[in-house]
Scaffold this motif. Structure first.
Motif, PDB file in Angstrom:
ATOM      1  N   PRO A 291      19.653 -40.900 -19.548  1.00 35.35           N
ATOM      2  CA  PRO A 291      20.937 -40.173 -19.631  1.00 35.35           C
ATOM      3  C   PRO A 291      21.289 -39.733 -21.049  1.00 35.35           C
ATOM      4  O   PRO A 291      21.850 -38.650 -21.252  1.00 35.35           O
ATOM      5  N   GLN A 292      20.952 -40.569 -22.036  1.00 30.92           N
ATOM      6  CA  GLN A 292      21.242 -40.202 -23.430  1.00 30.92           C
ATOM      7  C   GLN A 292      20.296 -39.114 -23.925  1.00 30.92           C
ATOM      8  O   GLN A 292      20.692 -38.263 -24.732  1.00 30.92           O
ATOM      9  N   LEU A 293      19.054 -39.125 -23.448  1.00 25.08           N
ATOM     10  CA  LEU A 293      18.118 -38.057 -23.811  1.00 25.08           C
ATOM     11  C   LEU A 293      18.537 -36.725 -23.200  1.00 25.08           C
ATOM     12  O   LEU A 293      18.396 -35.668 -23.829  1.00 25.08           O
TER      13      LEU A 293
ATOM     14  N   SER B 110      18.578 -27.040 -18.392  1.00 29.18           N
ATOM     15  CA  SER B 110      17.199 -27.373 -18.051  1.00 29.18           C
ATOM     16  C   SER B 110      17.038 -28.807 -17.566  1.00 29.18           C
ATOM     17  O   SER B 110      15.985 -29.180 -17.058  1.00 29.18           O
ATOM     18  N   TYR B 111      18.091 -29.629 -17.701  1.00 33.80           N
ATOM     19  CA  TYR B 111      18.003 -31.027 -17.305  1.00 33.80           C
ATOM     20  C   TYR B 111      18.445 -31.268 -15.866  1.00 33.80           C
ATOM     21  O   TYR B 111      18.354 -32.393 -15.366  1.00 33.80           O
ATOM     22  N   ARG B 112      18.919 -30.250 -15.163  1.00 36.15           N
ATOM     23  CA  ARG B 112      19.529 -30.459 -13.850  1.00 36.15           C
ATOM     24  C   ARG B 112      18.552 -31.048 -12.828  1.00 36.15           C
ATOM     25  O   ARG B 112      18.942 -31.836 -11.965  1.00 36.15           O
ATOM     26  N   PHE B 113      17.278 -30.695 -12.901  1.00 38.73           N
ATOM     27  CA  PHE B 113      16.311 -31.220 -11.939  1.00 38.73           C
ATOM     28  C   PHE B 113      16.169 -32.728 -12.105  1.00 38.73           C
ATOM     29  O   PHE B 113      16.129 -33.475 -11.120  1.00 38.73           O
ATOM     30  N   GLU B 114      16.115 -33.193 -13.349  1.00 40.75           N
ATOM     31  CA  GLU B 114      15.997 -34.631 -13.593  1.00 40.75           C
ATOM     32  C   GLU B 114      17.267 -35.352 -13.155  1.00 40.75           C
ATOM     33  O   GLU B 114      17.196 -36.461 -12.597  1.00 40.75           O
ATOM     34  N   VAL B 115      18.439 -34.741 -13.366  1.00 39.10           N
ATOM     35  CA  VAL B 115      19.689 -35.352 -12.898  1.00 39.10           C
ATOM     36  C   VAL B 115      19.670 -35.487 -11.379  1.00 39.10           C
ATOM     37  O   VAL B 115      20.042 -36.525 -10.820  1.00 39.10           O
ATOM     38  N   GLY B 116      19.209 -34.428 -10.699  1.00 46.00           N
ATOM     39  CA  GLY B 116      19.101 -34.478  -9.246  1.00 46.00           C
ATOM     40  C   GLY B 116      18.147 -35.570  -8.790  1.00 46.00           C
ATOM     41  O   GLY B 116      18.408 -36.269  -7.798  1.00 46.00           O
TER      42      GLY B 116
ATOM     43  N   PRO C 293      29.180 -40.050 -15.971  1.00 50.31           N
ATOM     44  CA  PRO C 293      29.121 -38.854 -16.836  1.00 50.31           C
ATOM     45  C   PRO C 293      28.990 -39.259 -18.298  1.00 50.31           C
ATOM     46  O   PRO C 293      29.704 -40.140 -18.776  1.00 50.31           O
ATOM     47  N   THR C 294      28.039 -38.637 -18.996  1.00 55.62           N
ATOM     48  CA  THR C 294      27.816 -38.984 -20.401  1.00 55.62           C
ATOM     49  C   THR C 294      28.860 -38.322 -21.276  1.00 55.62           C
ATOM     50  O   THR C 294      29.246 -37.181 -21.054  1.00 55.62           O
ATOM     51  N   SER C 295      29.322 -39.053 -22.283  1.00 56.36           N
ATOM     52  CA  SER C 295      30.286 -38.504 -23.239  1.00 56.36           C
ATOM     53  C   SER C 295      29.546 -38.044 -24.486  1.00 56.36           C
ATOM     54  O   SER C 295      28.363 -38.321 -24.665  1.00 56.36           O
TER      55      SER C 295
END
Length: 319
Positions: free
Chosen positions: A180-182, A190-196, A260-262
């Motif tokens: 999450p921090q990365l 571009s990170y949405r696939f990994e979040v999914g 959610p990351t701050s």
């Protein structure tokens, strides 16, 4: 650092800029690390050397201890070294390795815990079928599936994460490379696939938790029908700690990866990371085995044998 190819290192979160507090952090983590190493190594030794413990339950416990040794060795030593040397850096390849091995051991750990719940379910609810269901081939295949599945799962997460272009700096707001921090450093969406994929993983883990809860409901029903008070106590002392550890691991991991990351780190992020990455490998030996009479008996015999052998050797050398 505009893209991934230019990224050569990351800066991890330091617990403090005050030198005395850095030394304190090193000492505290060193103590926790040594406790975990000693506890898990004792369990592995006891189970490996005592043939009476060569059963499915203790085989899974030994696998859990090996995984815990690997898990805590991925994050703690680097954080300790950084505090001792007053630095925060970790190489790009080192960060990739941390993500891969941490996810590998964490997912294998979770899988073994679920398998252990199934093992207890069969042992307590279907005792007449236990030797048939949990035969040697079956429990070895279960453990192998946990290791192989953890490796594949980790490879997917690591590949998805580091396929992303990083352009948000190189400061990771955690004491190890946490996904999450990365993802906070990723360019655009571009990170949405990994979040999914992370959300899917939590849903899959939730399904396993539901399966485990259903199993434990059946276990508790069976335990309450045991006429012997001592038998009920033994069953509950085996099952309740297991339920506690799985719940702690799942809840803290879900909080860390779905919250959610701050823009900046918080004390809660740090505490949650310690809870799911440091505490379980240290607590598992205490919760599962150090209260177990068979494990303690095996350790006592092994230590006694070592002392007798040492005394005989000393007497022989003095002659």
């Amino acid at each position: 650092m505009s893209n991934q190819t230019a990224m050569t290192e990351f800066l991890l979160l330091g617990f403090s800029d005050v030198r005395e507090l850095q030394i304190l952090h090193f000492v505290v983590f060193l103590v926790l690390y040594l406790i975990s190493l000693l506890g898990n190594l004792l369990i592995i030794t006891a189970i490996a050397l005592d043939h009476h413990l060569h059963t499915p339950m203790y085989f899974f416990l030994m696998n859990l201890s090996i995984i815990d040794l690997g898990s805590i060795s991925v994050t703690i030593p680097k954080s300790m070294a950084n505090s001792l040397m007053n630095t925060r850096s970790i190489s790009y390849s080192g960060c990739v390795a941390q993500v891969f091995f941490f996810f590998f051991f964490a997912s294998a750990d979770f899988a073994i815990l679920i398998i252990m719940a199934y093992d207890r379910y069969v042992a307590i609810c279907q005792p007449l079928h236990y030797e048939t269901v949990m035969n040697r081939r079956a429990f070895i295949q279960m453990a192998a599936s946990a290791w192989i599945g953890g490796m594949l799962y980790s490879a997917l997460h690591t590949g998805n994460t580091f396929a992303i272009a990083f352009c948000g700096g190189n400061t990771v707001d955690q004491f190890f490379c946490e996904i999450p921090q990365l993802l906070k450093l990723a360019c655009s969406d571009s990170y949405r696939f990994e979040v999914g994929f992370l959300i899917f993983s939590v849903c899959l883990a939730s399904t396993c938790i539901v399966f485990m809860i259903v199993s434990y409901v059946q276990i508790f029903k069976a335990v309450l029908r045991i006429p012997s008070k001592q038998g009920r106590h033994k069953a509950f002392s085996t099952c309740l700690p297991h339920l506690f550890v799985v719940s702690l691991l799942f809840c803290t991991s879900a909080l860390a990866y779905l919250k959610p990351t701050s823009s900046s780190t918080s004390g809660l992020d740090l505490m949650v990371a310690v809870l799911y990455s440091v505490l379980p490998p240290m607590m598992n030996p205490i919760i599962y085995s150090m209260r177990n009479k068979e494990i303690k008996g095996a350790l006592s015999k092994w230590i006694g044998w070592r002392l007798i052998t040492k005394n005989k050797l000393s007497m022989f050398l003095l002659q």
